[in-house]
Scaffold this motif. Sequence first.
Motif, PDB file in Angstrom:
ATOM      1  N   LEU A  29      -3.527   1.684  12.891  1.00  0.00           N
ATOM      2  CA  LEU A  29      -2.316   2.325  13.393  1.00  0.00           C
ATOM      3  C   LEU A  29      -2.036   3.571  12.561  1.00  0.00           C
ATOM      4  N   LEU A  30      -1.869   4.696  13.218  1.00  0.00           N
ATOM      5  CA  LEU A  30      -1.631   5.961  12.538  1.00  0.00           C
ATOM      6  C   LEU A  30      -0.197   6.403  12.796  1.00  0.00           C
TER       7      LEU A  30
ATOM      8  N   LEU B 175      -1.608  -4.167   0.343  1.00  0.00           N
ATOM      9  CA  LEU B 175      -1.227  -2.768   0.222  1.00  0.00           C
ATOM     10  C   LEU B 175      -2.305  -2.066  -0.581  1.00  0.00           C
ATOM     11  N   ALA B 176      -2.990  -1.114   0.038  1.00  0.00           N
ATOM     12  CA  ALA B 176      -4.073  -0.412  -0.638  1.00  0.00           C
ATOM     13  C   ALA B 176      -3.524   0.490  -1.732  1.00  0.00           C
ATOM     14  N   THR B 177      -4.089   0.386  -2.889  1.00  0.00           N
ATOM     15  CA  THR B 177      -3.733   1.244  -4.018  1.00  0.00           C
ATOM     16  C   THR B 177      -5.025   1.751  -4.658  1.00  0.00           C
ATOM     17  N   PRO B 178      -4.961   2.864  -5.372  1.00  0.00           N
ATOM     18  CA  PRO B 178      -6.190   3.393  -5.982  1.00  0.00           C
ATOM     19  C   PRO B 178      -6.867   2.426  -6.944  1.00  0.00           C
ATOM     20  N   ASP B 179      -6.116   1.479  -7.515  1.00  0.00           N
ATOM     21  CA  ASP B 179      -6.724   0.555  -8.476  1.00  0.00           C
ATOM     22  C   ASP B 179      -7.228  -0.737  -7.826  1.00  0.00           C
TER      23      ASP B 179
ATOM     24  N   VAL C  76      -6.777  -9.802   8.685  1.00  0.00           N
ATOM     25  CA  VAL C  76      -6.497  -9.170   7.404  1.00  0.00           C
ATOM     26  C   VAL C  76      -5.976  -7.763   7.687  1.00  0.00           C
ATOM     27  N   ALA C  77      -4.830  -7.445   7.093  1.00  0.00           N
ATOM     28  CA  ALA C  77      -4.191  -6.142   7.317  1.00  0.00           C
ATOM     29  C   ALA C  77      -4.224  -5.347   6.024  1.00  0.00           C
ATOM     30  N   ILE C  78      -4.697  -4.112   6.102  1.00  0.00           N
ATOM     31  CA  ILE C  78      -4.736  -3.210   4.959  1.00  0.00           C
ATOM     32  C   ILE C  78      -3.736  -2.081   5.219  1.00  0.00           C
ATOM     33  N   ASN C  79      -2.654  -2.075   4.472  1.00  0.00           N
ATOM     34  CA  ASN C  79      -1.670  -1.007   4.615  1.00  0.00           C
ATOM     35  C   ASN C  79      -2.071   0.208   3.791  1.00  0.00           C
ATOM     36  N   GLU C  80      -1.875   1.388   4.351  1.00  0.00           N
ATOM     37  CA  GLU C  80      -2.224   2.661   3.702  1.00  0.00           C
ATOM     38  C   GLU C  80      -3.708   2.680   3.336  1.00  0.00           C
ATOM     39  N   LEU C  81      -4.536   2.456   4.317  1.00  0.00           N
ATOM     40  CA  LEU C  81      -5.987   2.336   4.129  1.00  0.00           C
ATOM     41  C   LEU C  81      -6.608   3.499   3.355  1.00  0.00           C
TER      42      LEU C  81
ATOM     43  N   VAL D  14      -9.947  -7.069  11.430  1.00  0.00           N
ATOM     44  CA  VAL D  14      -9.439  -6.135  10.428  1.00  0.00           C
ATOM     45  C   VAL D  14      -8.495  -5.149  11.113  1.00  0.00           C
ATOM     46  N   VAL D  15      -7.256  -5.109  10.630  1.00  0.00           N
ATOM     47  CA  VAL D  15      -6.276  -4.143  11.145  1.00  0.00           C
ATOM     48  C   VAL D  15      -5.749  -3.357   9.951  1.00  0.00           C
ATOM     49  N   ALA D  16      -5.332  -2.136  10.202  1.00  0.00           N
ATOM     50  CA  ALA D  16      -4.923  -1.274   9.084  1.00  0.00           C
ATOM     51  C   ALA D  16      -3.861  -0.291   9.552  1.00  0.00           C
ATOM     52  N   SER D  17      -3.187   0.300   8.578  1.00  0.00           N
ATOM     53  CA  SER D  17      -2.243   1.380   8.866  1.00  0.00           C
ATOM     54  C   SER D  17      -2.596   2.562   7.975  1.00  0.00           C
ATOM     55  N   ALA D  18      -2.237   3.762   8.430  1.00  0.00           N
ATOM     56  CA  ALA D  18      -2.556   4.961   7.663  1.00  0.00           C
ATOM     57  C   ALA D  18      -1.659   6.106   8.114  1.00  0.00           C
ATOM     58  N   ASN D  19      -1.466   7.055   7.207  1.00  0.00           N
ATOM     59  CA  ASN D  19      -0.793   8.298   7.560  1.00  0.00           C
ATOM     60  C   ASN D  19      -1.799   9.192   8.282  1.00  0.00           C
ATOM     61  N   PRO D  20      -1.418   9.803   9.410  1.00  0.00           N
ATOM     62  CA  PRO D  20      -2.390  10.611  10.173  1.00  0.00           C
ATOM     63  C   PRO D  20      -3.045  11.711   9.358  1.00  0.00           C
ATOM     64  N   GLU D  21      -2.308  12.317   8.421  1.00  0.00           N
ATOM     65  CA  GLU D  21      -2.881  13.409   7.635  1.00  0.00           C
ATOM     66  C   GLU D  21      -4.008  12.924   6.732  1.00  0.00           C
ATOM     67  N   ASP D  22      -3.879  11.716   6.222  1.00  0.00           N
ATOM     68  CA  ASP D  22      -4.905  11.176   5.330  1.00  0.00           C
ATOM     69  C   ASP D  22      -6.101  10.631   6.105  1.00  0.00           C
ATOM     70  N   TYR D  23      -5.850  10.223   7.349  1.00  0.00           N
ATOM     71  CA  TYR D  23      -6.895   9.575   8.134  1.00  0.00           C
ATOM     72  C   TYR D  23      -7.671  10.608   8.943  1.00  0.00           C
TER      73      TYR D  23
END
Length: 468
Positions: free
Chosen positions: A74-75, A143-147, A187-192, A227-236
Amino acid sequence: MDEVTVPDERPAPTTLGQLRAGGHEQKALRQEIRDNLLARLREGEDPWPGLHGFAETVVPQVERALLAGHDIVLLGERGQGKTRLLRALVGLLDEWTPVIEDSDLGEHPYEPITPASRRLVTEQGDDLRVAWRHRSERYAEKLATPDTSVGDLIGDVDPMKVAEGRSLGDPETIHFGLIPRSHRGIVAINELPDLAERIQVSMLNVMEERDIQIRGYVLRLPLDVLVVASANPEDYTNRGRIITPLKDRFGAEIRTHYPREVEEEVAVISQEADLVADVPAYLLEVLARFTRNLRDSQAVDQRSGVSARFAIAGAETVAAAALHRATVLGEPEAVARVVDLETAVDVLGGKVEFETGEEGREAEILTHLLRTAVAETVRAHLKGIDLRLLVDAIESGALVTTGARVGARDFLAGLPVLGESDLYDQVTDRLGATDDGTRAAAVELALEGLYLARKIGKESGGGETVYG
């Protein structure tokens, strides 16, 4: 994630033999979701409770993607309901599903996929112990994080299992991560895109080849996971922080959006806000219009968006202001009024990102757009009511005082007498006011509308606002 209560009534079979004797049929995850979605649609039941504004746009795309068996991303900008939509997928799973008792991956008793589970089925046969997993336990969210590490999502070698005497190449030394443990679930990954590239690469094999690659050896597992995910359109984008091969693995890319109608925005606020006082519907509408005005303003950075949480937090702040006034003044009921809207401006500025050229004007912009929202709401609800008698009374010297230190009864008692006119009743009836608190709120909206139309004046200070 919201806490979910798992019911106690589990199905009866407790062994593999009893499960077979009961005629249980195994379904692949995507078939299970497809069948349940089609059943809901045939019965006319809404599969997406609590979602507003998506019925004609996002929901049909999601339903088609699920029927096709696609992984979904989802964008959309922040606060568009992406996470709520992903969590609603849980309702399309069977309420209960059997699993091999104590298995790491929650495997179906008919289809063990790890060496340990296969060994158990071979050794115990129909006596294999079966447990039952509720649908709420088949949804995992990260929630996806850089670490975030490969071990978090995929898995890693468990040193404790190695210490027990197993060889380092033994597949049973693996401690599985979130995605394998979501086998036969979602499994949902937010801010992929916030995942580091090497983590994105590790997801490729899981989504396409069903490989688990950990520290030099490959374990083939026929994982059945959506696998479902969310992302900001600019990053995706290819220029953003998502690697192209992973982007290609998602069968459906669906754009979300903010509510397109005021009524939908109000419905979101009413549903999500935890209000500690009575906030009349027209004040929620003011907050909804305020939020929409911010989304249309050139002074606001629209790449960041203005979250629905802005209006929700605003409604909660307004309610808190009303409760504070009622408590201090000893009022029997706490009812929000127009004067309480100013508190939202005071505390919500940090939720909006302004364009760089607007530095120092943030409060001015917020105040202007809030007044615009109030004026729009007055026109929508009080159109056709002739307020000239009230204007004449104020022009003749009458003053009306309101504010955080003025109770509803004192406010009503201070209104100018309009002779035999039922003007106040017209206003309160139009806005559905039935007691002192709601009547005061209704008349105050009319006064604010007159002020914004430049029919009367207003001065504020010392905790009081005087119309005159």
